[in-house]
Design a protein around this motif. Sequence first.
Motif, PDB file in Angstrom:
ATOM      1  N   ASP A  96      39.302 -44.805  18.228  1.00 29.18           N
ATOM      2  CA  ASP A  96      39.248 -43.724  17.247  1.00 29.18           C
ATOM      3  C   ASP A  96      40.555 -43.597  16.473  1.00 29.18           C
ATOM      4  O   ASP A  96      40.646 -42.842  15.504  1.00 29.18           O
ATOM      5  N   SER A  97      41.589 -44.330  16.899  1.00 27.28           N
ATOM      6  CA  SER A  97      42.865 -44.345  16.180  1.00 27.28           C
ATOM      7  C   SER A  97      43.454 -45.747  16.244  1.00 27.28           C
ATOM      8  O   SER A  97      43.157 -46.526  17.163  1.00 27.28           O
ATOM      9  N   LEU A  98      44.296 -46.060  15.255  1.00 29.31           N
ATOM     10  CA  LEU A  98      44.879 -47.396  15.156  1.00 29.31           C
ATOM     11  C   LEU A  98      46.333 -47.261  14.721  1.00 29.31           C
ATOM     12  O   LEU A  98      46.625 -46.702  13.660  1.00 29.31           O
ATOM     13  N   ALA A  99      47.242 -47.763  15.550  1.00 33.82           N
ATOM     14  CA  ALA A  99      48.657 -47.770  15.191  1.00 33.82           C
ATOM     15  C   ALA A  99      48.938 -48.998  14.334  1.00 33.82           C
ATOM     16  O   ALA A  99      48.586 -50.120  14.715  1.00 33.82           O
ATOM     17  N   VAL A 100      49.548 -48.803  13.165  1.00 32.04           N
ATOM     18  CA  VAL A 100      49.807 -49.904  12.232  1.00 32.04           C
ATOM     19  C   VAL A 100      51.289 -49.933  11.868  1.00 32.04           C
ATOM     20  O   VAL A 100      51.997 -48.926  11.989  1.00 32.04           O
TER      21      VAL A 100
END
Length: 368
Positions: free
Chosen positions: A99-103
């Motif tokens: 549900d979240s993505l660190a970029v």
Amino acid sequence: MSEVYAARRERLREQCAGSGAALVSRPANIRYLAGAAPSGAALLLGRSEDVLLCPRPPGEGAEDGPERPDAELRTRVLDTPDGDAAVAAAGQAVAQGADSLAVEEHHLSVARHRALASVAPRLRLVDLARGVEQLRLVKDEEEISCLRIASEIADQALGELLESILVGRTERHLALELERRLVDHGADGAAFPTSVATGPHSGRGGHRPTDRRVEEGDFLSVCLGAAYRGYRSEIGRTFVIGTSPADWQIELYDVVFAAQRAGREALAPGAACRDVDRAARHVLDAAGYAEGLAPRTGHGVGLEINEDPQLAPAAMGKLDACVPVTVEPGVHLPGRGGVRIDDTLVVRCEADGGPELLTITTKELLAL
């Protein structure tokens, strides 16, 4: 090496534990975590598995290096060779239930960031910041071994050049010859564009070689480095051509040499980065060369030639053991030339012998 890369990915996963997944797009960071960075690749640290996504099979891209990705890491080749691997990775993260993505926001363009948001509108994008770069600061002994070999190659190439006739040859010709010798001795290539500077150009940081020919009495300053298995060395030396050095050349060389020695001796675990810079800069200031000094005394090296830490007046942080850095003070006198002396070293504690010097070509002021 598979367990090494897996351990690195696990350390990164622990850093971003609040995110469902992480996307690494910066090539040097991909190489650190996956063993190689095929052209256009992106690395997804997913909820269920890690995946290296590539526009084409590894080895087919013109920018691919000799290394191949971790065999234990799943590689997915995109359906079209012009596809965006980072965008595909965002879709893969959604498919794995994230549900979240660190970029890496410091690496992504605005357009690419928008593309990620559009392909997965329900995926919350957060900043990974410079998490991988922080992991890369302290090198393991395998990495230091690669740096040591890269330094040996650069020493060999420079040593052979010093045995040849230099008068009458152009800066550009000498730079090309040095880069050829690096490859002859086993380098992947030059770590950065080789700088050869003569006469009034000498001592200038980052000088791009010209068609100026070497003349007797010139200062000749050379800065080069080798890339070996992705790791990069750096060495810089200054010489006098064809005659005994003039008094002003000896005086200037001695001051820069003393500054470089002060910087090297200040390297220790726990030393403030700004204090290393201050140690070298103080010598040059005291000798009357405060104006026109470079903004920093050195920097970290590894998979990139310019990494953290920065050895500069405003630098924050302290050095750790097993951090490789350069110490490279220099002085350039407009219209006359100057001196640069540059070494690659590894920070070591006193019990281990102090700073380990990787580039060992003599720093004596030689007349060639």
